[in-house]
Motif scaffolding. Sequence first.
Motif, mmCIF file in Angstrom:
data_model
loop_
_atom_site.group_PDB
_atom_site.id
_atom_site.type_symbol
_atom_site.label_atom_id
_atom_site.label_comp_id
_atom_site.label_asym_id
_atom_site.label_seq_id
_atom_site.Cartn_x
_atom_site.Cartn_y
_atom_site.Cartn_z
ATOM 1 N N GLN A 488 0.898 -1.210 -0.010
ATOM 2 C CA GLN A 488 0.024 -0.299 -0.315
ATOM 3 C C GLN A 488 0.370 1.362 -0.320
ATOM 4 O O GLN A 488 0.202 2.410 -0.975
ATOM 5 C CB GLN A 488 -1.185 0.043 1.303
ATOM 6 C CG GLN A 488 -2.098 1.240 1.663
ATOM 7 C CD GLN A 488 -2.493 0.984 -0.126
ATOM 8 O OE1 GLN A 488 -3.492 -0.307 -0.292
ATOM 9 N NE2 GLN A 488 -3.276 2.256 -0.674
ATOM 10 N N GLU A 489 2.186 1.573 0.973
ATOM 11 C CA GLU A 489 2.845 2.461 0.530
ATOM 12 C C GLU A 489 3.306 2.695 -0.213
ATOM 13 O O GLU A 489 4.092 3.557 -0.963
ATOM 14 C CB GLU A 489 3.613 2.285 2.522
ATOM 15 C CG GLU A 489 3.117 2.429 3.878
ATOM 16 C CD GLU A 489 2.292 0.909 3.239
ATOM 17 O OE1 GLU A 489 1.690 0.877 5.056
ATOM 18 O OE2 GLU A 489 2.789 -0.024 3.296
ATOM 19 N N THR A 490 3.896 1.700 -0.422
ATOM 20 C CA THR A 490 4.371 1.600 -2.998
ATOM 21 C C THR A 490 3.925 2.016 -3.093
ATOM 22 O O THR A 490 4.236 2.638 -4.175
ATOM 23 C CB THR A 490 4.900 -0.126 -2.821
ATOM 24 O OG1 THR A 490 6.237 -0.827 -1.685
ATOM 25 C CG2 THR A 490 5.645 -0.160 -3.689
ATOM 26 N N LYS A 491 2.154 1.414 -3.339
ATOM 27 C CA LYS A 491 1.947 2.267 -4.378
ATOM 28 C C LYS A 491 1.352 3.355 -4.493
ATOM 29 O O LYS A 491 1.296 4.410 -5.386
ATOM 30 C CB LYS A 491 0.157 1.652 -4.164
ATOM 31 C CG LYS A 491 -1.232 2.378 -4.583
ATOM 32 C CD LYS A 491 -0.967 1.224 -6.672
ATOM 33 C CE LYS A 491 -2.105 1.881 -7.432
ATOM 34 N NZ LYS A 491 -1.470 1.681 -9.069
ATOM 35 N N MET A 492 1.310 3.870 -2.614
ATOM 36 C CA MET A 492 0.826 5.432 -3.239
ATOM 37 C C MET A 492 2.470 5.867 -3.633
ATOM 38 O O MET A 492 2.326 7.101 -4.081
ATOM 39 C CB MET A 492 0.990 6.104 -1.663
ATOM 40 C CG MET A 492 0.946 6.935 -0.905
ATOM 41 S SD MET A 492 0.851 7.847 0.943
ATOM 42 C CE MET A 492 2.975 6.932 1.469
ATOM 43 N N LEU A 493 3.658 5.824 -3.326
ATOM 44 C CA LEU A 493 4.707 6.126 -3.897
ATOM 45 C C LEU A 493 4.445 6.311 -5.506
ATOM 46 O O LEU A 493 5.013 7.253 -5.839
ATOM 47 C CB LEU A 493 6.574 5.552 -3.037
ATOM 48 C CG LEU A 493 6.701 5.626 -1.669
ATOM 49 C CD1 LEU A 493 7.640 5.054 -1.350
ATOM 50 C CD2 LEU A 493 6.802 6.550 -1.794
ATOM 51 N N ILE A 494 4.101 4.994 -6.126
ATOM 52 C CA ILE A 494 4.097 4.954 -7.317
ATOM 53 C C ILE A 494 3.401 6.053 -8.136
ATOM 54 O O ILE A 494 3.698 6.627 -8.777
ATOM 55 C CB ILE A 494 3.393 3.148 -7.423
ATOM 56 C CG1 ILE A 494 4.876 3.001 -6.896
ATOM 57 C CG2 ILE A 494 3.070 3.456 -8.937
ATOM 58 C CD1 ILE A 494 4.295 0.740 -7.388
ATOM 59 N N ASN A 511 2.923 -3.877 -16.916
ATOM 60 C CA ASN A 511 3.812 -4.988 -18.020
ATOM 61 C C ASN A 511 4.588 -5.384 -17.769
ATOM 62 O O ASN A 511 5.320 -6.365 -18.231
ATOM 63 C CB ASN A 511 3.622 -3.461 -19.402
ATOM 64 C CG ASN A 511 2.263 -2.576 -19.550
ATOM 65 O OD1 ASN A 511 1.542 -3.569 -19.292
ATOM 66 N ND2 ASN A 511 2.942 -1.513 -20.030
ATOM 67 N N VAL A 512 5.788 -4.918 -16.769
ATOM 68 C CA VAL A 512 7.512 -5.103 -16.604
ATOM 69 C C VAL A 512 6.942 -5.915 -14.821
ATOM 70 O O VAL A 512 7.395 -7.396 -15.052
ATOM 71 C CB VAL A 512 8.257 -3.915 -16.647
ATOM 72 C CG1 VAL A 512 9.734 -5.061 -16.281
ATOM 73 C CG2 VAL A 512 8.277 -3.934 -17.872
ATOM 74 N N LEU A 513 7.116 -4.527 -14.126
ATOM 75 C CA LEU A 513 6.810 -5.953 -12.683
ATOM 76 C C LEU A 513 5.512 -5.812 -12.480
ATOM 77 O O LEU A 513 5.312 -4.155 -12.519
ATOM 78 C CB LEU A 513 7.267 -4.967 -11.737
ATOM 79 C CG LEU A 513 9.321 -6.031 -12.470
ATOM 80 C CD1 LEU A 513 10.487 -4.300 -11.509
ATOM 81 C CD2 LEU A 513 9.916 -6.538 -12.457
ATOM 82 N N SER A 514 4.787 -6.262 -11.059
ATOM 83 C CA SER A 514 4.270 -5.704 -10.687
ATOM 84 C C SER A 514 4.004 -5.019 -9.264
ATOM 85 O O SER A 514 5.237 -4.946 -9.379
ATOM 86 C CB SER A 514 3.599 -7.259 -9.790
ATOM 87 O OG SER A 514 4.199 -7.664 -9.227
ATOM 88 N N VAL A 515 3.440 -4.440 -8.583
ATOM 89 C CA VAL A 515 3.176 -3.684 -7.519
ATOM 90 C C VAL A 515 4.397 -4.575 -6.438
ATOM 91 O O VAL A 515 5.550 -3.944 -5.487
ATOM 92 C CB VAL A 515 2.374 -3.291 -6.776
ATOM 93 C CG1 VAL A 515 2.306 -2.362 -5.708
ATOM 94 C CG2 VAL A 515 1.691 -2.257 -7.673
ATOM 95 N N GLY A 516 4.177 -5.498 -5.961
ATOM 96 C CA GLY A 516 5.316 -6.405 -5.025
ATOM 97 C C GLY A 516 6.447 -6.641 -6.137
ATOM 98 O O GLY A 516 7.023 -6.274 -4.333
ATOM 99 N N ASP A 517 6.426 -6.604 -6.380
ATOM 100 C CA ASP A 517 8.418 -6.541 -7.214
ATOM 101 C C ASP A 517 8.581 -5.538 -7.256
ATOM 102 O O ASP A 517 9.763 -5.569 -6.333
ATOM 103 C CB ASP A 517 7.956 -7.444 -8.638
ATOM 104 C CG ASP A 517 7.365 -8.760 -8.820
ATOM 105 O OD1 ASP A 517 7.167 -9.681 -8.158
ATOM 106 O OD2 ASP A 517 6.914 -8.657 -10.565
ATOM 107 N N VAL A 518 8.342 -4.143 -6.955
ATOM 108 C CA VAL A 518 8.832 -2.823 -7.092
ATOM 109 C C VAL A 518 8.813 -3.037 -5.244
ATOM 110 O O VAL A 518 9.969 -2.305 -4.573
ATOM 111 C CB VAL A 518 7.821 -1.939 -7.870
ATOM 112 C CG1 VAL A 518 8.352 -0.847 -6.852
ATOM 113 C CG2 VAL A 518 7.596 -2.420 -9.272
#
Length: 676
Positions: A488-494, A511-518
């Motif tokens: 969730q925090e990563t999604k906010m940064l994205i 397309n390349v990576l999911s939010v979980g991968d990032v």
Amino acid sequence: MRTRDLFILSGIIGIILMMVVPIPLALLDFLLIVNISIALIIILIAMNTQQALDFSIFPTLLLITTLFRLALNVSTTRNILSEAEAGNVVATFGSFVAGGNLVVGFVVFLILVIVQFIVITKGSERVAEVGARFTLDAMPGKQMAIDADLNSGLINEQEAKDRRKKIEREADFYGAMDGASKFVKGDAIASIVILFINMIGGLIIGATFHGMSLSESLHTFSILTIGDGLVSQIPALLISSAAGIIVTRAASEGNLASDLTAQLFSYPKLLYVVAGTVMFLGLFTPIHLITTVPIAGLLVLAAYRMQRNLSRKAEETEQLVEEQQIEEVRSPESVISLLQVDPIEFEFGYGLIPLADTNQGGDLLDRIILIRRQCALELGLVVPVIRIRDNIQLRPNEYVIKIKGNTVARSDLLLNHYLAMSPGIEDDSIVGIETTEPAFGLPAQWIDEAMKERAELSGYTVVDPPSVVATHLTEVVKRHAHELLGRQETKMLIENIKESYPALVDELIPNVLSVGDVQKVLAKLLKEKISIRDLVTIFETLADYGTYTKDPDILTEYVRQALSRQITNQYANGQSLKVVTIGPSLEKKIAESVQQTEHGSYLAMDPASSQTIFQKVSEQLTKLIQQGQPPVILASPTIRMYLRQLLERTMQDITVLSYSELEPQAEIQSVGVVNL
């Protein structure tokens, strides 16, 4: 441009033209009635608003209506002096109010002008001035209160943003009202001047140009002057009263009528006292009972009904509270709310309450704000709200720091002492309570106020208790930053970076990576204290190499190499970087122990070899630490992440870098080599 915008612009232009171009009497009558209608609308809106900001356009509207009223004054004055006539509205007001007596008309007009100029306008101007001053003075305190509520979790980021915006709007509104009230004051003065112009000029023009006798001229122009003054002063009085209502009302949950009835008649016992006083006046003064008895009776009846309503409301409220408590116990939501786990918690014993109590001089909340800002700048991480609470189960001077409900650090504070840390050379004259500095584990002493100055002269680092807590909390947040960064925090940064770099984000995710991968890559960087603030470079690198591999460990190595300038500045900072390097024999041993599987690669090494490596590395790092340098190991890119995985089990605070992560111009000095 929309129709209503053109309508407003045309109206402003028309007001300006009225000052120059003569207008027919029929149109003048129409505009005078419009002016009175606008004044009535404004005062009714002012009475029905709950907060001043609900009518935030009022300062601008005040200027427009003042300009409109002055334009009407110019038009009526032009007609009075040139034609000895100003339309039915002016004539009606003049003859009806005067009632055939010019003296009465003048007195009524002067009373209206005095009431508006001295009482209402002067009072509104002063209230607006004081309101603007106090609003500006209170802004820092209100901002701090918002930050405190945000840090304690009472409000979220959006609510804090809305509150700050409201404070700014309040300051702008009262400042605008302070300036606009000066125009109302000038309008009252202009009305008095126009009165004398119409009267004196009318007498001269009536006798000179219209062939009137002196008495006929006096009667005609007096009626017109009084009518003109009243027709302009009544709307001016209404708008000035509206300004007074706006600036004197505090924020409430109802309009003026509901507030008056709710607050003025909330004390029924006092109405009984007033009723008795009115009856006393009727019995023992020449005032007749016919006048006082009805009023006293109404007051008694109102007091009785209010007292009965208050009792009924109290019973209903008590019953409602009991029902809500029963429902909360029975409802499943009362259990679900207990499942919520705060990301970060700071709990302390009752002896440390002054740290967080602003009334006792505590500034812990302000320091937490600075900690969150510091982490945002240094790590690129938005630290979640830190929950602060006292815990009677702790010792009075003890505090604990929890991450996701689990205690990760604890220590004790002595509020009336200072923490003194030796520079390396002990001074026997410094006497205190032996302890350990909680953030870095250094030996220290709690000393009192009398010993503080001597310790500082001896080279000791002396820190007050709030700074000890702030430093400890900052280091804990940095050490566990990777645990605080979820999807969730990563999604906010994205989403934040997508506003400036939409093409980059759209290409990378999903397309390349999911939010979980990032998230996994960013967490691995934070775990080794690498800032993720430069998300553009990180995302560019992930977009380049994410098509070849999904392994977060390998992607992290690519990102670290792309951040070589940042890493070089972080550890070298323009100076020679002293490191311990890994010899060829150890690199070969680690490379041979790497096992490849379909799920990735991992290090498989026997315990005896691992223990030997720990001892060799520890021996070399000791030399580095003795020189006052941070423990940094330099290895080849192929084994860096495996060496880090091996050492982090027992040496969490060491830094493992690769040659590819340092800039070519960086000056590197090896103080030791680790070989098997």
